[in-house]
Design a protein around this motif. Structure first.
Motif, PDB file in Angstrom:
ATOM      1  N   ILE A 177       0.851  -1.197   0.000  1.00 26.87           N
ATOM      2  CA  ILE A 177       0.000   0.000   0.000  1.00 26.87           C
ATOM      3  C   ILE A 177       0.885   1.245   0.000  1.00 26.87           C
ATOM      4  O   ILE A 177       0.649   2.188  -0.765  1.00 26.87           O
ATOM      5  CB  ILE A 177      -0.959  -0.005   1.202  1.00 26.87           C
ATOM      6  N   TYR A 178       1.912   1.249   0.834  1.00 24.26           N
ATOM      7  CA  TYR A 178       2.796   2.410   0.935  1.00 24.26           C
ATOM      8  C   TYR A 178       3.675   2.601  -0.307  1.00 24.26           C
ATOM      9  O   TYR A 178       4.207   3.685  -0.525  1.00 24.26           O
ATOM     10  CB  TYR A 178       3.638   2.346   2.205  1.00 24.26           C
ATOM     11  N   LYS A 179       3.813   1.579  -1.138  1.00 23.27           N
ATOM     12  CA  LYS A 179       4.513   1.757  -2.413  1.00 23.27           C
ATOM     13  C   LYS A 179       3.662   2.592  -3.376  1.00 23.27           C
ATOM     14  O   LYS A 179       4.192   3.229  -4.278  1.00 23.27           O
ATOM     15  CB  LYS A 179       4.815   0.404  -3.062  1.00 23.27           C
ATOM     16  N   HIS A 180       2.349   2.562  -3.161  1.00 26.21           N
ATOM     17  CA  HIS A 180       1.432   3.280  -4.047  1.00 26.21           C
ATOM     18  C   HIS A 180       0.979   4.625  -3.477  1.00 26.21           C
ATOM     19  O   HIS A 180       0.704   5.554  -4.237  1.00 26.21           O
ATOM     20  CB  HIS A 180       0.207   2.412  -4.336  1.00 26.21           C
ATOM     21  N   PHE A 181       0.892   4.697  -2.172  1.00 27.50           N
ATOM     22  CA  PHE A 181       0.415   5.901  -1.497  1.00 27.50           C
ATOM     23  C   PHE A 181       1.281   6.154  -0.272  1.00 27.50           C
ATOM     24  O   PHE A 181       1.515   5.246   0.516  1.00 27.50           O
ATOM     25  CB  PHE A 181      -1.042   5.741  -1.046  1.00 27.50           C
TER      26      PHE A 181
END
Length: 109
Positions: A50-54
């Motif tokens: 998730i943190y790779k995208h946001f």
């Protein structure tokens, strides 16, 4: 299709999955229920994905809001175009209120 194109398509698909899941959770339970832990469970990816995208939950909310603005713009355009002559303002106002009522979490975002 090259490997780079496939990876970019998969990345865009994951991003859409995250935003659509966040939106669904928010519509059902409110924005306070949207957490990275909850999203990772829903989409079956780890929190680091998730943190790779946001970078944050705020960024996810902004992405949902942008999608919502696009949907609202389309709905208002259709209302304006299909309104009887001289009644466009009323049609747009009614559609705006209906949009906010139908998707309160999206409207809130």
């Amino acid at each position: 299709m090259t490997i780079a194109e496939r990876r970019e398509r998969e990345r865009a698909d994951r991003r859409r999955l995250i935003t659509s899941s966040a939106r669904a959770i928010a519509e059902k339970e409110g924005w306070e229920a949207v957490t990275t832990r909850r999203l990772s469970t829903e989409i079956e990816y780890s929190q680091p994905v998730i943190y790779k995208h946001f970078a944050s939950l705020d960024e996810i909310t902004k992405s949902v809001a942008l999608e919502g603005f696009a949907e609202l713009a389309d709905a208002l355009r259709v209302a304006r175009e299909s309104a009887a002559s001289g009644d466009a303002v009323r049609a747009v106002a009614h559609r705006y209120c209906a949009f906010a009522t139908a998707a309160p979490a999206l409207y809130d975002a």
